[in-house]
Design a protein around this motif. Sequence first.
Motif, PDB file in Angstrom:
ATOM      1  N   VAL A 116      -5.120   5.861   6.653  1.00  0.00           N
ATOM      2  CA  VAL A 116      -4.424   6.306   7.861  1.00  0.00           C
ATOM      3  C   VAL A 116      -5.426   6.709   8.943  1.00  0.00           C
ATOM      4  O   VAL A 116      -5.231   6.421  10.133  1.00  0.00           O
ATOM      5  N   ALA A 117      -6.515   7.359   8.552  1.00  0.00           N
ATOM      6  CA  ALA A 117      -7.536   7.752   9.527  1.00  0.00           C
ATOM      7  C   ALA A 117      -8.147   6.527  10.195  1.00  0.00           C
ATOM      8  O   ALA A 117      -8.400   6.520  11.410  1.00  0.00           O
ATOM      9  N   ALA A 118      -8.385   5.473   9.415  1.00  0.00           N
ATOM     10  CA  ALA A 118      -8.948   4.241   9.979  1.00  0.00           C
ATOM     11  C   ALA A 118      -7.973   3.595  10.951  1.00  0.00           C
ATOM     12  O   ALA A 118      -8.377   3.056  12.001  1.00  0.00           O
ATOM     13  N   ILE A 119      -6.675   3.642  10.634  1.00  0.00           N
ATOM     14  CA  ILE A 119      -5.657   3.094  11.533  1.00  0.00           C
ATOM     15  C   ILE A 119      -5.611   3.894  12.834  1.00  0.00           C
ATOM     16  O   ILE A 119      -5.533   3.335  13.928  1.00  0.00           O
ATOM     17  N   ARG A 120      -5.667   5.212  12.725  1.00  0.00           N
ATOM     18  CA  ARG A 120      -5.614   6.051  13.926  1.00  0.00           C
ATOM     19  C   ARG A 120      -6.849   5.810  14.804  1.00  0.00           C
ATOM     20  O   ARG A 120      -6.771   5.857  16.036  1.00  0.00           O
ATOM     21  N   GLU A 121      -7.969   5.539  14.179  1.00  0.00           N
ATOM     22  CA  GLU A 121      -9.188   5.277  14.950  1.00  0.00           C
ATOM     23  C   GLU A 121      -9.070   3.991  15.758  1.00  0.00           C
ATOM     24  O   GLU A 121      -9.454   3.934  16.927  1.00  0.00           O
ATOM     25  N   ILE A 122      -8.517   2.926  15.142  1.00  0.00           N
ATOM     26  CA  ILE A 122      -8.356   1.678  15.883  1.00  0.00           C
ATOM     27  C   ILE A 122      -7.287   1.829  16.950  1.00  0.00           C
ATOM     28  O   ILE A 122      -7.377   1.257  18.040  1.00  0.00           O
ATOM     29  N   ASP A 123      -6.253   2.626  16.675  1.00  0.00           N
ATOM     30  CA  ASP A 123      -5.202   2.861  17.666  1.00  0.00           C
ATOM     31  C   ASP A 123      -5.772   3.550  18.900  1.00  0.00           C
ATOM     32  O   ASP A 123      -5.383   3.257  20.037  1.00  0.00           O
ATOM     33  N   ALA A 124      -6.705   4.477  18.683  1.00  0.00           N
ATOM     34  CA  ALA A 124      -7.307   5.206  19.803  1.00  0.00           C
ATOM     35  C   ALA A 124      -8.092   4.284  20.726  1.00  0.00           C
ATOM     36  O   ALA A 124      -8.280   4.591  21.912  1.00  0.00           O
ATOM     37  N   LYS A 125      -8.549   3.145  20.208  1.00  0.00           N
ATOM     38  CA  LYS A 125      -9.290   2.184  21.024  1.00  0.00           C
ATOM     39  C   LYS A 125      -8.373   1.433  21.995  1.00  0.00           C
ATOM     40  O   LYS A 125      -8.841   0.858  22.969  1.00  0.00           O
ATOM     41  N   ALA A 126      -7.053   1.418  21.693  1.00  0.00           N
ATOM     42  CA  ALA A 126      -6.058   0.753  22.551  1.00  0.00           C
ATOM     43  C   ALA A 126      -6.462  -0.685  22.878  1.00  0.00           C
ATOM     44  O   ALA A 126      -6.452  -1.109  24.033  1.00  0.00           O
ATOM     45  N   ILE A 127      -6.823  -1.435  21.825  1.00  0.00           N
ATOM     46  CA  ILE A 127      -7.216  -2.831  22.012  1.00  0.00           C
ATOM     47  C   ILE A 127      -5.984  -3.670  22.333  1.00  0.00           C
ATOM     48  O   ILE A 127      -5.018  -3.694  21.564  1.00  0.00           O
ATOM     49  N   LYS A 128      -6.036  -4.324  23.435  1.00  0.00           N
ATOM     50  CA  LYS A 128      -4.885  -5.086  23.908  1.00  0.00           C
ATOM     51  C   LYS A 128      -4.506  -6.188  22.917  1.00  0.00           C
ATOM     52  O   LYS A 128      -5.326  -7.025  22.549  1.00  0.00           O
ATOM     53  N   GLY A 129      -3.247  -6.152  22.500  1.00  0.00           N
ATOM     54  CA  GLY A 129      -2.733  -7.207  21.634  1.00  0.00           C
ATOM     55  C   GLY A 129      -3.036  -7.049  20.157  1.00  0.00           C
ATOM     56  O   GLY A 129      -2.607  -7.869  19.343  1.00  0.00           O
ATOM     57  N   LEU A 130      -3.768  -5.995  19.780  1.00  0.00           N
ATOM     58  CA  LEU A 130      -4.100  -5.790  18.366  1.00  0.00           C
ATOM     59  C   LEU A 130      -3.247  -4.640  17.843  1.00  0.00           C
ATOM     60  O   LEU A 130      -3.604  -3.477  17.977  1.00  0.00           O
ATOM     61  N   PRO A 147       2.585  -0.738   3.768  1.00  0.00           N
ATOM     62  CA  PRO A 147       3.654  -1.742   3.656  1.00  0.00           C
ATOM     63  C   PRO A 147       3.395  -2.907   4.609  1.00  0.00           C
ATOM     64  O   PRO A 147       2.762  -2.730   5.657  1.00  0.00           O
ATOM     65  N   PRO A 148       3.842  -4.098   4.249  1.00  0.00           N
ATOM     66  CA  PRO A 148       3.698  -5.235   5.164  1.00  0.00           C
ATOM     67  C   PRO A 148       4.522  -5.024   6.424  1.00  0.00           C
ATOM     68  O   PRO A 148       5.388  -4.137   6.482  1.00  0.00           O
ATOM     69  N   PHE A 149       4.280  -5.839   7.438  1.00  0.00           N
ATOM     70  CA  PHE A 149       4.899  -5.614   8.742  1.00  0.00           C
ATOM     71  C   PHE A 149       5.231  -6.941   9.408  1.00  0.00           C
ATOM     72  O   PHE A 149       4.395  -7.844   9.452  1.00  0.00           O
ATOM     73  N   ASN A 150       6.431  -7.066   9.922  1.00  0.00           N
ATOM     74  CA  ASN A 150       6.804  -8.127  10.856  1.00  0.00           C
ATOM     75  C   ASN A 150       8.130  -7.744  11.513  1.00  0.00           C
ATOM     76  O   ASN A 150       8.707  -6.699  11.207  1.00  0.00           O
ATOM     77  N   THR A 151       8.606  -8.585  12.407  1.00  0.00           N
ATOM     78  CA  THR A 151       9.822  -8.265  13.158  1.00  0.00           C
ATOM     79  C   THR A 151      11.012  -8.060  12.232  1.00  0.00           C
ATOM     80  O   THR A 151      11.804  -7.127  12.405  1.00  0.00           O
ATOM     81  N   ALA A 152      11.165  -8.924  11.227  1.00  0.00           N
ATOM     82  CA  ALA A 152      12.301  -8.818  10.318  1.00  0.00           C
ATOM     83  C   ALA A 152      12.259  -7.509   9.532  1.00  0.00           C
ATOM     84  O   ALA A 152      13.297  -6.874   9.306  1.00  0.00           O
ATOM     85  N   ILE A 153      11.069  -7.078   9.102  1.00  0.00           N
ATOM     86  CA  ILE A 153      10.946  -5.835   8.352  1.00  0.00           C
ATOM     87  C   ILE A 153      11.332  -4.645   9.230  1.00  0.00           C
ATOM     88  O   ILE A 153      12.051  -3.733   8.791  1.00  0.00           O
ATOM     89  N   VAL A 154      10.890  -4.649  10.487  1.00  0.00           N
ATOM     90  CA  VAL A 154      11.272  -3.581  11.415  1.00  0.00           C
ATOM     91  C   VAL A 154      12.779  -3.588  11.639  1.00  0.00           C
ATOM     92  O   VAL A 154      13.439  -2.537  11.606  1.00  0.00           O
ATOM     93  N   ASN A 155      13.361  -4.766  11.855  1.00  0.00           N
ATOM     94  CA  ASN A 155      14.809  -4.852  12.054  1.00  0.00           C
ATOM     95  C   ASN A 155      15.567  -4.370  10.828  1.00  0.00           C
ATOM     96  O   ASN A 155      16.593  -3.695  10.938  1.00  0.00           O
ATOM     97  N   GLY A 156      15.061  -4.720   9.635  1.00  0.00           N
ATOM     98  CA  GLY A 156      15.712  -4.268   8.408  1.00  0.00           C
ATOM     99  C   GLY A 156      15.643  -2.763   8.249  1.00  0.00           C
ATOM    100  O   GLY A 156      16.616  -2.114   7.838  1.00  0.00           O
ATOM    101  N   GLY A 168       4.895  -3.421  17.923  1.00  0.00           N
ATOM    102  CA  GLY A 168       3.672  -3.448  18.697  1.00  0.00           C
ATOM    103  C   GLY A 168       2.927  -2.143  18.862  1.00  0.00           C
ATOM    104  O   GLY A 168       1.891  -2.103  19.521  1.00  0.00           O
ATOM    105  N   ARG A 169       3.415  -1.058  18.260  1.00  0.00           N
ATOM    106  CA  ARG A 169       2.741   0.233  18.421  1.00  0.00           C
ATOM    107  C   ARG A 169       2.382   0.800  17.053  1.00  0.00           C
ATOM    108  O   ARG A 169       3.219   0.888  16.157  1.00  0.00           O
ATOM    109  N   TRP A 170       1.121   1.203  16.911  1.00  0.00           N
ATOM    110  CA  TRP A 170       0.668   1.769  15.639  1.00  0.00           C
ATOM    111  C   TRP A 170       1.381   3.073  15.302  1.00  0.00           C
ATOM    112  O   TRP A 170       1.693   3.334  14.140  1.00  0.00           O
ATOM    113  N   ASP A 171       1.650   3.936  16.316  1.00  0.00           N
ATOM    114  CA  ASP A 171       2.318   5.198  16.003  1.00  0.00           C
ATOM    115  C   ASP A 171       3.728   4.966  15.488  1.00  0.00           C
ATOM    116  O   ASP A 171       4.202   5.656  14.584  1.00  0.00           O
ATOM    117  N   GLU A 172       4.411   3.940  16.026  1.00  0.00           N
ATOM    118  CA  GLU A 172       5.744   3.582  15.534  1.00  0.00           C
ATOM    119  C   GLU A 172       5.654   3.053  14.096  1.00  0.00           C
ATOM    120  O   GLU A 172       6.495   3.365  13.248  1.00  0.00           O
TER     121      GLU A 172
END
Length: 418
Positions: A116-130, A147-156, A168-172
């Motif tokens: 989670v710390a590694a994810i928060r670090e990349i999120d702080a960089k705000a890399i466009k499209g990543l 957990p895996p991630f895609n549009t269908a998983i979010v919709n489910g 498209g947002r790491w915090d979400e």
Amino acid sequence: MTALLHRWRDDPGGTYRTWFLWEERVKNFRSIRRGIQQVVAEIKAGTFGVAYRGSSLETVVHSIAEQRQIFKGADHAFLWKPKLRIPDIYENLDNQRAFGRLLDACVCCTTEQQVVAAIREIDAKAIKGLGPAVANLLYFLHPTIVPPFNTAIVNGYNALTGAKVKLGRWDEYLAMRQGILALNAKHRGLLSNDLGAIGGLLFDLGSGCYPAPPREDDAAARAAWEADLARVRDEGARAAKALAEARESDHTHTEVQGWLRDLGLSLGYDVWVAANDRSRPLGGGKLGDGCLAALPGFDTGAGADAVRLIDVLWLDKDSNRIVAAYEVEHTTSIYSGIVRMLDLALGSEAHALEGMFLVAPDGREGEVREQLTRPAFSRVADLKVRYLPYGELKANRETIARFGHGMKPIQAISRSLV
């Protein structure tokens, strides 16, 4: 939820049976992890390049996308979109290095807090499209944490919980992850520590394969939902047919392994069959019948697990050295088989090899050749890996078994890929 989970687990067309219980799924974890390590190494060395096409990242993402329907389209988030300049990890070297550090940290770390710390670090960089699509890479490193991630998983997930998670947002994503972990813990008896199971459930819900249970305790809503579940069951016949076709593919894979097993034994070699395939039924017995129970020299050590998963190995009876290695690639990713070959090619056994063979349908030769042009596989190409078509093996195996000696007949019916 309990009723839904029972129905979903029993559905021959649901992702639980078609993907989560698929034997090749676990087999591919090692190769995908190895691919991620290759991406990290190239970024560190400054050799990754400035394009997605032809990169080591494309290779590993393509392998993930081949993991049946749940990861279909996984490569879309990583494709370079020149008009939008996203994802900005190809032309921006600082962002590329940050992406490499994320992958490297997650390869090396062992705890949830570190991931989670590694994810928060990349999120702080705000890399466009990543964004959270990267979680599909991290899942194969830490399946019990990410957990895996895609549009269908979010919709489910939104349909099941009433949440309003956005793409498209790491915090979400991290908020959704917490909810997924809570759901998984509550229904652990029907799911798994591996978050791929609940990911598959959410995928099927979000894809419209299953209706989500009503969140209100309303008799009419519950009756309507149960009617929808019954409809899903009635439509299961088509899914069962598709599953039968997939199983036939697996059967063909096992059958070809059996040909190689019998041929190796006839030529006087000891034979090793992939550790996770030994108990597969074949004829009146099992695929592992007559084969070695342990692989000499590969009990422990780097790459040993991968070598034990190579489909078929022939060994010299006197020296116990591996003489030939065969990867059967019927419908699965050519990439995964090549990576297992690579672990053998980089080990101390490499000098004794007389042949490394990718065994596949006649029509896949072009795909095999394309994969071997990648720089990551240069060591395999150096060892003169060869292509052995099903047709040649089927037509000649009985004659070779009766009159053949050593590796020459196999070399004669295979084709050089160099």
